[in-house]
Design a protein around this motif. Structure first.
Motif, PDB file in Angstrom:
ATOM      1  N   UNK A  25       0.784  -1.226   0.000  1.00 52.80           N
ATOM      2  CA  UNK A  25       0.000   0.000   0.000  1.00 52.80           C
ATOM      3  C   UNK A  25       0.818   1.280   0.000  1.00 52.80           C
ATOM      4  N   UNK A  26       1.994   1.241  -0.593  1.00 48.97           N
ATOM      5  CA  UNK A  26       2.830   2.438  -0.632  1.00 48.97           C
ATOM      6  C   UNK A  26       2.263   3.459  -1.618  1.00 48.97           C
ATOM      7  N   UNK A  27       2.560   4.710  -1.387  1.00 44.71           N
ATOM      8  CA  UNK A  27       2.140   5.778  -2.297  1.00 44.71           C
ATOM      9  C   UNK A  27       3.062   5.809  -3.513  1.00 44.71           C
ATOM     10  N   UNK A  28       2.474   5.957  -4.696  1.00 46.87           N
ATOM     11  CA  UNK A  28       3.265   6.077  -5.908  1.00 46.87           C
ATOM     12  C   UNK A  28       3.731   7.506  -6.095  1.00 46.87           C
ATOM     13  N   UNK A  29       4.999   7.697  -6.417  1.00 46.98           N
ATOM     14  CA  UNK A  29       5.533   9.046  -6.603  1.00 46.98           C
ATOM     15  C   UNK A  29       6.116   9.266  -7.996  1.00 46.98           C
ATOM     16  N   UNK A  44       6.692   3.452  -7.441  1.00 44.40           N
ATOM     17  CA  UNK A  44       7.759   3.963  -6.599  1.00 44.40           C
ATOM     18  C   UNK A  44       8.952   3.031  -6.731  1.00 44.40           C
ATOM     19  N   UNK A  45      10.110   3.480  -6.299  1.00 47.26           N
ATOM     20  CA  UNK A  45      11.315   2.652  -6.220  1.00 47.26           C
ATOM     21  C   UNK A  45      11.715   2.593  -4.738  1.00 47.26           C
ATOM     22  N   UNK A  46      10.958   1.817  -3.952  1.00 45.03           N
ATOM     23  CA  UNK A  46      11.139   1.862  -2.494  1.00 45.03           C
ATOM     24  C   UNK A  46      12.326   1.066  -1.959  1.00 45.03           C
ATOM     25  N   UNK A  47      12.801   1.543  -0.830  1.00 44.24           N
ATOM     26  CA  UNK A  47      13.742   0.796  -0.001  1.00 44.24           C
ATOM     27  C   UNK A  47      13.379   1.102   1.444  1.00 44.24           C
ATOM     28  N   UNK A  48      13.728   0.204   2.342  1.00 49.09           N
ATOM     29  CA  UNK A  48      13.396   0.373   3.755  1.00 49.09           C
ATOM     30  C   UNK A  48      14.668   0.485   4.585  1.00 49.09           C
ATOM     31  N   UNK A  49      14.569   1.275   5.649  1.00 51.08           N
ATOM     32  CA  UNK A  49      15.656   1.412   6.617  1.00 51.08           C
ATOM     33  C   UNK A  49      15.086   1.038   7.980  1.00 51.08           C
ATOM     34  N   UNK A  50      15.718   0.077   8.636  1.00 52.51           N
ATOM     35  CA  UNK A  50      15.307  -0.344   9.977  1.00 52.51           C
ATOM     36  C   UNK A  50      16.408   0.005  10.962  1.00 52.51           C
ATOM     37  N   UNK A 116      11.435   6.477  -1.146  1.00 49.33           N
ATOM     38  CA  UNK A 116      11.569   6.304  -2.572  1.00 49.33           C
ATOM     39  C   UNK A 116      12.990   6.695  -2.950  1.00 49.33           C
ATOM     40  N   UNK A 117      13.667   5.848  -3.722  1.00 46.81           N
ATOM     41  CA  UNK A 117      15.078   6.104  -4.025  1.00 46.81           C
ATOM     42  C   UNK A 117      15.298   7.381  -4.829  1.00 46.81           C
ATOM     43  N   UNK A 118      14.323   7.829  -5.587  1.00 42.76           N
ATOM     44  CA  UNK A 118      14.483   9.042  -6.366  1.00 42.76           C
ATOM     45  C   UNK A 118      14.192  10.310  -5.602  1.00 42.76           C
ATOM     46  N   UNK A 119      13.657  10.190  -4.378  1.00 43.14           N
ATOM     47  CA  UNK A 119      13.254  11.340  -3.594  1.00 43.14           C
ATOM     48  C   UNK A 119      14.412  11.912  -2.779  1.00 43.14           C
ATOM     49  N   UNK A 120      15.261  11.046  -2.219  1.00 45.90           N
ATOM     50  CA  UNK A 120      16.346  11.495  -1.367  1.00 45.90           C
ATOM     51  C   UNK A 120      17.678  11.214  -1.978  1.00 45.90           C
TER      52      UNK A 120
END
Length: 120
Positions: A25-29, A44-50, A116-120
């Motif tokens: 359910x991630x938002x598309x950017x 989106x091109x997501x990645x997670x940081x824990x 999103x990898x393209x956002x930051x």
């Protein structure tokens, strides 16, 4: 929502395994440029940081205990469950200063953020 294992109270020399399984359910950017994609569709091109944090203060541990997934390309439902390595082990999570919980056991929390990898 992200799935992760680990957490709880730990004492000196204890360890925590963390595995990020996926998100939904991630938002598309980004505009979906794949062949056959609906006009106006977003991905989106997501990645997670824990990161393990102190449960009582919300502050990161010192030294930091952090892990990052690979980028999942053009998806709103990344699946990291098949990634090589299958997780990360954080060692040496002993009791420290005022971070003591009930019975002198350090209480930790797991903070998971998806970017999103393209956002930051």
């Amino acid at each position: 929502s992200s799935s992760a294992g680990g957490g709880g109270g730990v004492g000196g020399g204890d360890r925590v395994w963390v595995t990020i399984l996926g998100a939904q359910g991630l938002a598309g950017v980004d505009k979906d440029k794949r062949k056959g994609a609906l006009k106006g569709a977003k991905v989106s091109d997501p990645y997670a940081v824990a990161e393990l944090i102190d449960f009582l203060t919300g502050k990161p541990l010192k030294p930091p205990r952090k892990t990052k997934t690979p980028v999942a390309k053009q998806t709103l439902e990344p699946d990291w469950s098949q990634e090589k390595g299958g997780g990360v082990c954080f060692d040496g999570l002993g009791v420290a200063g005022d971070a003591k919980g009930v019975g002198g056991v350090r209480k930790l929390a797991l903070k998971v953020e998806v970017f999103d990898s393209g956002t930051f």
